[in-house]
Scaffold this active site. Structure first.
Site, mmCIF file in Angstrom:
data_model
loop_
_atom_site.group_PDB
_atom_site.id
_atom_site.type_symbol
_atom_site.label_atom_id
_atom_site.label_comp_id
_atom_site.label_asym_id
_atom_site.label_seq_id
_atom_site.Cartn_x
_atom_site.Cartn_y
_atom_site.Cartn_z
ATOM 1 N N PRO A 85 0.832 -1.210 0.000
ATOM 2 C CA PRO A 85 0.000 0.000 0.000
ATOM 3 C C PRO A 85 0.868 1.263 0.000
ATOM 4 O O PRO A 85 0.404 2.346 -0.346
ATOM 5 C CB PRO A 85 -0.817 -0.105 1.291
ATOM 6 C CG PRO A 85 -0.448 -1.360 1.951
ATOM 7 C CD PRO A 85 0.622 -2.037 1.184
ATOM 8 N N GLU A 112 1.646 -6.218 7.115
ATOM 9 C CA GLU A 112 2.609 -5.437 7.924
ATOM 10 C C GLU A 112 3.941 -5.316 7.200
ATOM 11 O O GLU A 112 4.798 -4.541 7.599
ATOM 12 C CB GLU A 112 2.819 -6.095 9.292
ATOM 13 C CG GLU A 112 1.593 -6.001 10.196
ATOM 14 C CD GLU A 112 0.521 -7.002 9.816
ATOM 15 O OE1 GLU A 112 -0.607 -6.900 10.297
ATOM 16 O OE2 GLU A 112 0.827 -7.889 8.982
ATOM 17 N N ARG A 154 -1.623 -8.697 -20.887
ATOM 18 C CA ARG A 154 -2.504 -8.368 -22.008
ATOM 19 C C ARG A 154 -1.823 -7.410 -22.995
ATOM 20 O O ARG A 154 -2.272 -7.263 -24.125
ATOM 21 C CB ARG A 154 -3.820 -7.773 -21.545
ATOM 22 C CG ARG A 154 -3.733 -6.408 -20.907
ATOM 23 C CD ARG A 154 -5.078 -5.973 -20.382
ATOM 24 N NE ARG A 154 -6.005 -5.656 -21.457
ATOM 25 C CZ ARG A 154 -6.054 -4.479 -22.103
ATOM 26 N NH1 ARG A 154 -5.186 -3.527 -21.800
ATOM 27 N NH2 ARG A 154 -6.949 -4.259 -23.039
ATOM 28 N N ASP A 169 -7.483 0.766 -25.451
ATOM 29 C CA ASP A 169 -8.265 0.625 -24.215
ATOM 30 C C ASP A 169 -8.185 1.912 -23.390
ATOM 31 O O ASP A 169 -7.459 2.839 -23.723
ATOM 32 C CB ASP A 169 -7.803 -0.600 -23.420
ATOM 33 C CG ASP A 169 -6.364 -0.499 -23.003
ATOM 34 O OD1 ASP A 169 -5.771 0.583 -23.160
ATOM 35 O OD2 ASP A 169 -5.818 -1.500 -22.522
HETATM 36 N N1 LIG Z 1 -2.383 -1.442 -3.012
HETATM 37 C C1 LIG Z 1 -2.248 -2.384 -1.980
HETATM 38 C C2 LIG Z 1 -1.250 -3.342 -1.824
HETATM 39 C C3 LIG Z 1 -1.552 -4.011 -0.658
HETATM 40 C C4 LIG Z 1 -0.788 -5.080 -0.038
HETATM 41 C C5 LIG Z 1 0.326 -5.702 -0.523
HETATM 42 C C6 LIG Z 1 0.830 -6.670 0.350
HETATM 43 C C7 LIG Z 1 0.110 -6.807 1.499
HETATM 44 S S1 LIG Z 1 -1.199 -5.684 1.486
HETATM 45 N N2 LIG Z 1 -2.665 -3.490 -0.129
HETATM 46 N N3 LIG Z 1 -3.090 -2.485 -0.961
#
Ligand SMILES: Nc1cc(-c2cccs2)n[nH]1
Length: 239
Positions: A85, A112, A154, A169
């Site tokens: 994330p 984590e 793709r 696209d």
């Molecule tokens: N964009 C996104 C990636 C993730 C995770 C990757 C690995 C564990 S959680 N959450 N959101």
């Protein structure tokens, strides 16, 4: 292209062998390896994570196990992708970059995260991308890998039946895709827009661009603002 995925849930990556990707694999356009991270553990409990230094909730994945796994799977020509994330946004432009690579390795961490030294160490030998597929939190990187691999695969020549699809696209011209229609001409009293049945392809192309611009402006105005200066002609600006 060679794709390797390292994960503690290999079964999560089974869809890589199905449907569109399965065909690409069968035709030798892509070769895929899925590796169980626990194969590189050495303790009887096959531990892959440990408590975080500095305290805090959850567990962090151990550097030794990941280091040994990546030493085995990666070469200095590898582009290592770590879904997180906290990564830079994964976009169509990034997908196009990755589609030019000869070897992608995906490291699937848990939420984590993986000890930062794994990325720091790998960065000494290869290109490493920490990528986010969106501003929401998953439990693990496996689902993110399926998203990235599909968006990249793709784009590879021969994978899609119709190469025009990838070229036209959404996002290929910086705009969202407009509405699409097929038979019947009227469905539940809803007609297909007349212009699409006119056979006048200049008008059809104009209408489709207007629809794409209007939809992009309504749903993702920041994409319109990001268009290059010369992308909009005076007709577009009049919309
Ligand atoms: N964009 C996104 C990636 C993730 C995770 C990757 C690995 C564990 S959680 N959450 N959101």
């Amino acid at each position: 292209m060679r794709i390797d995925v390292v994960t503690i849930f290999p079964e999560y990556l089974a869809p890589l062998r199905a449907a569109l990707l399965g065909k690409a694999v069968d035709r030798g356009l892509i070769s895929v390896g899925v590796h169980d991270l626990r194969d590189w553990t050495h303790d009887v409990h096959k531990a892959v994570d440990d408590s975080p230094y500095g305290g805090g909730p959850g567990m962090v994945m151990k550097p030794q196990v990941w280091g040994d796994a990546l030493d085995t799977v990666c070469t200095d020509r590898t582009r290592l992708v770590v879904p997180t994330p906290a990564g830079r946004p994964f976009t169509q432009a990034v997908a196009r970059e990755l589609a030019d690579e000869e070897h992608l390795v995906f490291a699937c961490g848990r939420y984590e995260g993986i000890d930062q030294r794994v990325v720091d160490d790998a960065s000494r030998r290869m290109r490493v991308d920490e990528l986010s597929i969106g501003d929401y939190v998953l439990v693990g990187g496996e689902v993110a890998v399926l998203v990235v691999v599909e968006a990249v695969a793709r784009l590879l020549p021969g994978v899609l039946g119709n190469p025009r699809s990838a070229a036209e696209d959404s996002f290929s011209d910086g705009l969202l895709e407009g509405p699409s229609y097929t038979r019947p001409e009227v469905w539940r009293e809803l007609p297909v827009p007349d212009v699409l049945r006119s056979g006048n392809h200049r008008l059809i192309d104009r209408w489709r661009r207007d629809q794409a611009l209007r939809r992009t402006w309504e749903r993702r105005p920041e994409l319109v603002d990001a268009l290059p200066e010369d992308a909009l002609d005076k007709h577009d600006r009049a919309l």
